[in-house]
Motif scaffolding. Sequence first.
Motif, PDB file in Angstrom:
ATOM      1  N   ALA A 161      50.732  44.406  41.792  1.00 33.38           N
ATOM      2  CA  ALA A 161      49.644  44.036  41.202  1.00 33.38           C
ATOM      3  C   ALA A 161      48.386  43.258  41.173  1.00 33.38           C
ATOM      4  N   LEU A 162      48.294  43.338  42.427  1.00 32.84           N
ATOM      5  CA  LEU A 162      47.140  42.269  42.852  1.00 32.84           C
ATOM      6  C   LEU A 162      46.632  43.301  43.566  1.00 32.84           C
ATOM      7  N   SER A 163      47.398  43.682  44.813  1.00 34.65           N
ATOM      8  CA  SER A 163      47.612  44.945  45.759  1.00 34.65           C
ATOM      9  C   SER A 163      46.186  46.082  45.007  1.00 34.65           C
ATOM     10  N   ARG A 164      46.984  46.418  43.557  1.00 33.22           N
ATOM     11  CA  ARG A 164      46.935  47.358  43.138  1.00 33.22           C
ATOM     12  C   ARG A 164      45.568  46.805  42.271  1.00 33.22           C
ATOM     13  N   ALA A 165      45.306  46.067  41.797  1.00 35.73           N
ATOM     14  CA  ALA A 165      43.459  45.254  41.725  1.00 35.73           C
ATOM     15  C   ALA A 165      42.399  45.822  41.907  1.00 35.73           C
ATOM     16  N   LEU A 193      35.382  40.500  45.809  1.00 39.16           N
ATOM     17  CA  LEU A 193      36.646  40.867  46.515  1.00 39.16           C
ATOM     18  C   LEU A 193      37.075  40.143  47.523  1.00 39.16           C
ATOM     19  N   GLN A 194      36.601  39.201  48.065  1.00 42.58           N
ATOM     20  CA  GLN A 194      37.044  38.297  49.293  1.00 42.58           C
ATOM     21  C   GLN A 194      37.540  36.530  48.209  1.00 42.58           C
ATOM     22  N   GLU A 195      37.251  36.984  47.430  1.00 39.87           N
ATOM     23  CA  GLU A 195      37.511  35.652  46.362  1.00 39.87           C
ATOM     24  C   GLU A 195      38.919  36.200  45.833  1.00 39.87           C
ATOM     25  N   ALA A 196      39.485  37.160  45.592  1.00 39.68           N
ATOM     26  CA  ALA A 196      40.410  37.465  45.218  1.00 39.68           C
ATOM     27  C   ALA A 196      41.743  37.332  46.213  1.00 39.68           C
ATOM     28  N   ASN A 217      38.100  42.267  35.539  1.00 38.38           N
ATOM     29  CA  ASN A 217      39.012  41.016  34.405  1.00 38.38           C
ATOM     30  C   ASN A 217      40.497  41.564  35.295  1.00 38.38           C
ATOM     31  N   GLU A 218      40.734  43.216  34.997  1.00 41.69           N
ATOM     32  CA  GLU A 218      42.693  43.160  36.430  1.00 41.69           C
ATOM     33  C   GLU A 218      42.466  42.564  37.141  1.00 41.69           C
ATOM     34  N   LEU A 219      41.171  42.520  38.059  1.00 45.47           N
ATOM     35  CA  LEU A 219      41.504  41.669  39.579  1.00 45.47           C
ATOM     36  C   LEU A 219      41.910  40.293  38.975  1.00 45.47           C
ATOM     37  N   ALA A 220      40.835  39.502  37.495  1.00 42.59           N
ATOM     38  CA  ALA A 220      40.790  38.127  37.506  1.00 42.59           C
ATOM     39  C   ALA A 220      42.287  37.500  37.164  1.00 42.59           C
ATOM     40  N   GLU A 221      42.746  39.490  36.493  1.00 37.28           N
ATOM     41  CA  GLU A 221      44.392  38.719  35.535  1.00 37.28           C
ATOM     42  C   GLU A 221      45.873  38.912  36.902  1.00 37.28           C
ATOM     43  N   ALA A 222      45.312  39.619  37.616  1.00 39.45           N
ATOM     44  CA  ALA A 222      46.452  39.949  39.063  1.00 39.45           C
ATOM     45  C   ALA A 222      46.200  38.544  39.808  1.00 39.45           C
ATOM     46  N   VAL A 223      45.115  38.102  40.019  1.00 43.93           N
ATOM     47  CA  VAL A 223      45.162  36.866  40.700  1.00 43.93           C
ATOM     48  C   VAL A 223      45.459  36.164  40.282  1.00 43.93           C
TER      49      VAL A 223
END
Length: 152
Positions: free
Chosen positions: A131-135, A149-152, A118-124
């Motif tokens: 923020a994206l690197s942290r997620a 992760l590759q989709e990010a 969820n955090e990754l989706a928000e960062a993307v």
Amino acid sequence: ATALAAGLESDLLADAEAMLARRSAAVEELRAAVASEDEVSLRLALAQARAAGVQKGTLQEARTTLRRVTTKRTLAKAVSGMDEVALRLSLSRAREYNIQNRKVSEAEGALRRISAINELAEAVCGTDETALSRAIAQAKDAGVQANTLQEA
């Protein structure tokens, strides 16, 4: 009159003995259901025990066991559904009943992964590369699958 009184006393005694036998049988059924941790058996035994007038303390132990059993079932369902809210609620209940087993560990891991996703989706969706690197790092730590992760 004494014959009538003796007959009434005999009937009363027989009724009391029958009630005691029903209660004893209900308590034994309840103990067996608690030991089995089978949800259906627990529900049936609790209903029979209440009807037989079993003491509240004995009923409470069985109710607690039933809650533990239903919490375990709900937890397993929440893990398979990957529902963050349901997982949080189920884990909270599991902690409330001091449940510690493989399913709890799986649920905790699933919750970490879902939160990270969820955090990754928000960062993307955002523009902050930090923020994206942290997620992404958090998702890797949580065991999120590489294709996500590759989709990010």
